[in-house]
Design an enzyme around this catalytic site. Structure first.
Site, PDB file in Angstrom:
ATOM      1  N   GLY A  30      15.813  46.385  56.589  1.00 41.29           N
ATOM      2  CA  GLY A  30      17.025  45.713  55.972  1.00 41.29           C
ATOM      3  C   GLY A  30      18.069  46.377  57.232  1.00 41.29           C
ATOM      4  O   GLY A  30      18.902  45.896  56.834  1.00 41.29           O
TER       5      GLY A  30
ATOM      6  N   LYS B  24      50.237  28.174  37.097  1.00 35.58           N
ATOM      7  CA  LYS B  24      48.548  28.516  36.676  1.00 35.58           C
ATOM      8  C   LYS B  24      48.570  29.921  36.645  1.00 35.58           C
ATOM      9  O   LYS B  24      49.364  30.706  36.242  1.00 35.58           O
ATOM     10  CB  LYS B  24      48.059  28.609  38.307  1.00 35.58           C
ATOM     11  CG  LYS B  24      46.658  29.710  38.464  1.00 35.58           C
ATOM     12  CD  LYS B  24      46.207  29.756  39.352  1.00 35.58           C
ATOM     13  CE  LYS B  24      45.322  31.134  40.477  1.00 35.58           C
ATOM     14  NZ  LYS B  24      45.170  30.978  41.077  1.00 35.58           N
TER      15      LYS B  24
END
Ligand code: R5P
Length: 368
Positions: free
Chosen positions: A66, A242
């Site tokens: 990996g 918001k």
């Protein structure tokens, strides 16, 4: 050595040495190379093309365990000694690689180039990830923007070139090395000005979907006004109130459509943000426009990540969605993709690279 005819190792004679130095002195700039890491290969190709250059080939692979491995290729073509090298990698997750992997590869490549005696290593990051984690929002929260900056610096990066970061001052404070931050406002504004409905509109408003985006929206408004030959005060900025509760975007009143501070009645309204992630912010703000008597003309953002519920959110939106090409817009489904307009930032990026490399011109000039 003065006056002697001895040659330096590797040179035939003294005349040849003098000739080489003369050539170096008359050369206006160092050599340069541009690398595009695989995930940003298409964008990097576009940038290199504007500079009439080819990308320098590199090797990029992942070992069985990996771990990533990235380096410039063998031979003269991959040699970076004394060069200014630009490494292009946009930091967003896609189906092939998560953002952490892309970031690791960027660090490895920049470190490898520095070890290989590059003069300056410049990381070109069209979209900077982790820029929203720029401050402590709760106890023991990380300031990840700062950590990311330190990791780039430690890897050997001398300079970073980016576009529209979430919070300008936070990013400027996170880095100790030189940084340049481009803005897509003119390119996005041109995309809007080319839109017939906006071009012919008497009343136009720019909508910031939250208070934090107010300054960005007003700079965009200035750019739009200039392109459209109008006065900035003819295009006021309005704000969506918001509120984000447990990650879900709502508005302060919670009334249907939410609250817009400012007058949008009978106006063509353009939403503007630095980025779209799940689309919650933009879509909630956009849907509030008709409730206040306006028409949503376009939703614009530099970085279109379109993650999570973005497709569902944008199904409710029926205007053009204008984004830059800093993130490949592959996540939108067919219905939403048909509303998408992608503007090209590669000429500006190439221009900035040229100015950084040659040390001439200014980056600020590109933003005016
Ligand atoms: C937040 O302050 C940013 O400027 C964006 O408005 C926000 O991150 C967009 O995220 P989402 O699309 O998930 O609402």
């Amino acid at each position: 050595m003065a006056g002697s005819n001895n040659a330096l190792p590797g040179f035939v004679n003294r005349e040849q040495v003098i000739g080489m130095i003369g050539e170096a002195l008359t050369q206006r700039t160092r050599p340069m190379k541009i690398f595009g890491l695989n995930a940003s290969g298409a964008y990097a190709e576009k940038v290199a093309k504007h500079l009439n250059m080819d990308l320098t080939p590199h090797e990029e692979k992942t070992f069985e365990d990996g771990e990533s491995y990235v380096r410039s290729v063998d031979g003269a073509i991959g040699n970076v000694r004394g060069h200014n090298v630009f490494v292009i990698q946009s930091l967003y997750s896609d189906a092939a690689e998560p953002v952490a992997e892309k970031f690791m590869k960027l660090c490895i490549m920049c470190g490898a180039l520095k070890t290989a005696s590059a003069h300056e290593v410049i990381a070109v990051v069209p979209y900077l990830a982790y820029a929203r984690q720029d401050r402590k929002t709760e106890s023991r929260a990380p300031i990840t923007t700062k950590i990311l900056a330190k990791m780039l610096q430690a890897s050997g990066v001398d300079r970073v070139l980016m576009m529209d970061v979430h919070n300008l001052s936070a990013v400027q404070n996170a880095f100790d090395i030189r940084i340049d931050i481009l803005e897509a406002k003119k390119i996005l504004a041109q995309g809007c000005a080319d839109n017939k409905k906006i071009k012919n509109a008497k009343k136009i408003r720019v909508l910031s979907p939250d208070k934090g985006g107010l300054e960005r929206a007003s700079f965009f408004r200035d750019a739009l006004a200039k392109i459209m030959g109008r006065e900035p005060e003819e295009i006021p900025v309005v704000i969506f109130d918001k509120l984000r509760k447990k990650g879900v975007v709502t508005s302060v009143t919670g009334s249907a459509g939410g609250t817009i501070i400012g007058d949008v009645e009978d106006a063509m309204v353009i939403g503007l943000d630095d980025m779209i992630a799940t689309g919650g912010t933009m879509c909630k703000a956009g849907l509030a426009v008709p409730k206040h008597g306006g028409t949503l003309a376009a939703l614009c953002a530099t970085h279109g990540l379109f993650v999570g519920e973005a497709n569902e959110q944008f199904h409710a939106i029926h205007c053009p969605i204008i984004v830059a090409d800093t993130v490949a817009p592959y996540r939108l489904d067919k219905k939403n993709a048909s509303k998408l307009q992608v503007v090209d930032t590669s000429p500006m990026m190439a221009n900035a690279i040229l100015r950084i490399h040659s040390g001439t011109g200014s980056i600020a000039e590109l933003l005016d």
